[in-house]
Design a protein around this motif. Sequence first.
Motif, PDB file in Angstrom:
ATOM      1  N   CYS A   1      42.185  13.051  36.297  1.00  0.00           N
ATOM      2  CA  CYS A   1      42.643  14.070  37.241  1.00  0.00           C
ATOM      3  C   CYS A   1      42.837  15.381  36.482  1.00  0.00           C
ATOM      4  O   CYS A   1      43.580  15.430  35.495  1.00  0.00           O
ATOM      5  CB  CYS A   1      43.946  13.627  37.883  1.00  0.00           C
TER       6      CYS A   1
ATOM      7  N   ASP B   1      39.928   8.757  44.130  1.00  0.00           N
ATOM      8  CA  ASP B   1      39.858   8.429  45.557  1.00  0.00           C
ATOM      9  C   ASP B   1      39.916   9.703  46.392  1.00  0.00           C
ATOM     10  O   ASP B   1      39.171   9.852  47.380  1.00  0.00           O
ATOM     11  CB  ASP B   1      41.003   7.498  45.953  1.00  0.00           C
ATOM     12  N   ARG B   2      40.797  10.613  45.987  1.00  0.00           N
ATOM     13  CA  ARG B   2      40.924  11.889  46.708  1.00  0.00           C
ATOM     14  C   ARG B   2      39.605  12.661  46.671  1.00  0.00           C
ATOM     15  O   ARG B   2      39.144  13.191  47.688  1.00  0.00           O
ATOM     16  CB  ARG B   2      42.040  12.734  46.073  1.00  0.00           C
ATOM     17  N   ASP B   3      39.004  12.727  45.484  1.00  0.00           N
ATOM     18  CA  ASP B   3      37.741  13.451  45.335  1.00  0.00           C
ATOM     19  C   ASP B   3      36.643  12.816  46.184  1.00  0.00           C
ATOM     20  O   ASP B   3      35.803  13.519  46.758  1.00  0.00           O
ATOM     21  CB  ASP B   3      37.306  13.476  43.869  1.00  0.00           C
TER      22      ASP B   3
ATOM     23  N   ALA C   1      43.333  10.171  42.114  1.00  0.00           N
ATOM     24  CA  ALA C   1      42.615  11.450  42.101  1.00  0.00           C
ATOM     25  C   ALA C   1      41.127  11.236  42.377  1.00  0.00           C
ATOM     26  O   ALA C   1      40.494  12.032  43.077  1.00  0.00           O
ATOM     27  CB  ALA C   1      42.816  12.146  40.758  1.00  0.00           C
TER      28      ALA C   1
ATOM     29  N   GLU D   1      37.189  13.699  49.816  1.00  0.00           N
ATOM     30  CA  GLU D   1      36.791  15.086  50.020  1.00  0.00           C
ATOM     31  C   GLU D   1      35.270  15.192  50.154  1.00  0.00           C
ATOM     32  O   GLU D   1      34.756  15.917  51.011  1.00  0.00           O
ATOM     33  CB  GLU D   1      37.261  15.942  48.848  1.00  0.00           C
TER      34      GLU D   1
END
Length: 233
Positions: A103, A122-124, A120, A127
């Motif tokens: 991250c 997973d977030r990317d 992080a 997105e």
Amino acid sequence: MPEVDLAEFRAEMEAEREWREREMRLLRNQLSMLPSEDHRKTARKALVVMLYAHFEGVSKALLSMYVNRINNLGLRVDEVIPHIGAASLAEVFGALRDPNRKCAEFARQLPNDAALHRFARDRDFVEAAWKVAQRSVQIDPDEVVDTESNLKPVVLKKILFRLGLDPGLAQPWEGAIHLLLNRRNDVAHGTAKSGLEEPEYAKLEQAVSLVVDGIVRAVFDAVASKAYLAATA
């Protein structure tokens, strides 16, 4: 939607095949200049190694042509079958699965916080996921058409699967491929000391021709039928 020029595509496949077959004929014809059948039997061992190299090379080239034609069509992920879509998103999935990807906000402060860095990633991915359907289909042929140093029947089936083609297409070719691989390995490992008789080598050439015929047919039919397109495209 752009179309593949089928005549040009078939010509490219045949040209790739023909130069390899021409080279093998040249090498085979040179055997007649050797002074005895014992010399020719020994020389055929080298021909077996070259025959396998050309078999693997032409198989990779033909299947890569299929990938390149798809890449050139300017398709989006939502327009192609899931196999092709997944292959074109290798970078996205690779980033999600890479345990070493940190991250950016906490790379220095918490470099060893595995749970945070996984979140992080997973977030990317989430997105990127919102835009996945609109991404352009671009596949790396070397990644998808990976012959793994030995183009065994199961390896060929894996490649066909990754391209969204029926792995069962390779079922009739298994015996021919195993025949060539086993003889190539005998030569490479030094167990084929006595060399090869002409009928045995001819059988190997026929086996290779059978498989290459099948690959040409499968790839051409897939392009002609637009097998890479999703049902709703």
